[in-house]
Design a protein around this motif. Sequence first.
Motif, PDB file in Angstrom:
ATOM      1  N   LEU A  29       0.838  -1.197   0.000  1.00 60.36           N
ATOM      2  CA  LEU A  29       0.000   0.000   0.000  1.00 60.36           C
ATOM      3  C   LEU A  29       0.878   1.253   0.000  1.00 60.36           C
ATOM      4  N   VAL A  30       1.908   1.241   0.824  1.00 62.02           N
ATOM      5  CA  VAL A  30       2.831   2.387   0.866  1.00 62.02           C
ATOM      6  C   VAL A  30       3.465   2.589  -0.514  1.00 62.02           C
ATOM      7  N   GLU A  31       3.894   1.503  -1.137  1.00 61.52           N
ATOM      8  CA  GLU A  31       4.502   1.597  -2.471  1.00 61.52           C
ATOM      9  C   GLU A  31       3.526   2.176  -3.485  1.00 61.52           C
ATOM     10  N   LYS A  32       2.243   1.774  -3.405  1.00 65.32           N
ATOM     11  CA  LYS A  32       1.231   2.303  -4.318  1.00 65.32           C
ATOM     12  C   LYS A  32       1.027   3.799  -4.076  1.00 65.32           C
ATOM     13  N   LEU A  33       0.980   4.193  -2.809  1.00 66.94           N
ATOM     14  CA  LEU A  33       0.821   5.614  -2.483  1.00 66.94           C
ATOM     15  C   LEU A  33       2.022   6.430  -2.959  1.00 66.94           C
ATOM     16  N   VAL A  34       3.206   5.866  -2.831  1.00 68.00           N
ATOM     17  CA  VAL A  34       4.417   6.542  -3.315  1.00 68.00           C
ATOM     18  C   VAL A  34       4.352   6.697  -4.829  1.00 68.00           C
ATOM     19  N   LYS A  35       4.031   5.598  -5.509  1.00 70.78           N
ATOM     20  CA  LYS A  35       4.028   5.597  -6.967  1.00 70.78           C
ATOM     21  C   LYS A  35       2.901   6.446  -7.550  1.00 70.78           C
ATOM     22  N   ASP A  36       1.689   6.258  -7.059  1.00 69.31           N
ATOM     23  CA  ASP A  36       0.523   6.900  -7.666  1.00 69.31           C
ATOM     24  C   ASP A  36       0.201   8.289  -7.113  1.00 69.31           C
ATOM     25  N   TYR A  37       0.600   8.564  -5.861  1.00 68.60           N
ATOM     26  CA  TYR A  37       0.214   9.828  -5.229  1.00 68.60           C
ATOM     27  C   TYR A  37       1.408  10.610  -4.676  1.00 68.60           C
ATOM     28  N   ASP A  38       2.615  10.195  -5.015  1.00 66.48           N
ATOM     29  CA  ASP A  38       3.845  10.888  -4.607  1.00 66.48           C
ATOM     30  C   ASP A  38       4.006  11.021  -3.090  1.00 66.48           C
ATOM     31  N   LEU A  39       3.521  10.014  -2.356  1.00 64.89           N
ATOM     32  CA  LEU A  39       3.701  10.003  -0.907  1.00 64.89           C
ATOM     33  C   LEU A  39       5.188  10.002  -0.573  1.00 64.89           C
ATOM     34  N   ASN A  40       5.582  10.831   0.380  1.00 65.65           N
ATOM     35  CA  ASN A  40       6.936  10.803   0.907  1.00 65.65           C
ATOM     36  C   ASN A  40       6.944   9.760   2.021  1.00 65.65           C
ATOM     37  N   SER A  41       7.518   8.595   1.749  1.00 65.73           N
ATOM     38  CA  SER A  41       7.484   7.502   2.732  1.00 65.73           C
ATOM     39  C   SER A  41       8.212   7.870   4.020  1.00 65.73           C
ATOM     40  N   ASP A  42       9.204   8.769   3.946  1.00 68.19           N
ATOM     41  CA  ASP A  42       9.873   9.225   5.173  1.00 68.19           C
ATOM     42  C   ASP A  42       8.887   9.985   6.052  1.00 68.19           C
ATOM     43  N   TRP A  43       8.059  10.835   5.420  1.00 71.23           N
ATOM     44  CA  TRP A  43       7.053  11.566   6.181  1.00 71.23           C
ATOM     45  C   TRP A  43       6.079  10.590   6.842  1.00 71.23           C
ATOM     46  N   LEU A  44       5.646   9.577   6.091  1.00 69.30           N
ATOM     47  CA  LEU A  44       4.693   8.613   6.641  1.00 69.30           C
ATOM     48  C   LEU A  44       5.274   7.909   7.863  1.00 69.30           C
ATOM     49  N   THR A  45       6.521   7.482   7.784  1.00 72.32           N
ATOM     50  CA  THR A  45       7.096   6.691   8.873  1.00 72.32           C
ATOM     51  C   THR A  45       7.637   7.537  10.027  1.00 72.32           C
ATOM     52  N   THR A  46       8.161   8.742   9.719  1.00 70.09           N
ATOM     53  CA  THR A  46       8.777   9.547  10.783  1.00 70.09           C
ATOM     54  C   THR A  46       8.049  10.851  11.076  1.00 70.09           C
ATOM     55  N   GLY A  47       7.233  11.306  10.135  1.00 71.31           N
ATOM     56  CA  GLY A  47       6.557  12.590  10.295  1.00 71.31           C
ATOM     57  C   GLY A  47       7.413  13.762   9.871  1.00 71.31           C
ATOM     58  N   LYS A  48       8.616  13.482   9.361  1.00 69.20           N
ATOM     59  CA  LYS A  48       9.535  14.553   8.960  1.00 69.20           C
ATOM     60  C   LYS A  48       9.478  14.766   7.457  1.00 69.20           C
TER      61      LYS A  48
END
Length: 143
Positions: free
Chosen positions: A62-81
């Motif tokens: 799901l995280v990978e899909k959000l990164v790929k399709d919606y440009d989610l910053n996975s660092d922000w998701l996991t650390t809030g930074k």
Amino acid sequence: MTTETAKEKATEIFNNDIAKRLYEFRTLYVDKSQRQAAKKLGITNAWLSYAESGQRRVRMDLVEKLVKDYDLNSDWLTTGKGKKQVKTIDKPTAASSLSSVHQEVLLIKKTLTIFEANLTHAYKLIETQGKVIEELQRQLAEK
């Protein structure tokens, strides 16, 4: 008591802060409607509800899909930074490269078809001019 394998631990993320950030990101960038967001993400509404409330682990796919399709910053998701979204540079994949090659081959085929038509036309012009020259030479020889 069950034990998690290293793979299971590596493929899932779990904590309430991440759940809150997932909810925040989903409502801002995917869809305000949980039902519509779940549909867009290819997961069930119930699963998304549990993940956003911290009752389920957020799967890495799901995280990978959000990164790929919606440009989610996975660092922000996991650390809030950092920023919530990071525009990613499209990296060529085998499929995209193959598609590009296919498009180039089609363009080359079209170009070759045009070239062949022009070449055929040029041969016909040369043949016609040769006949005209022969006729002129015959006429000059008769004089």
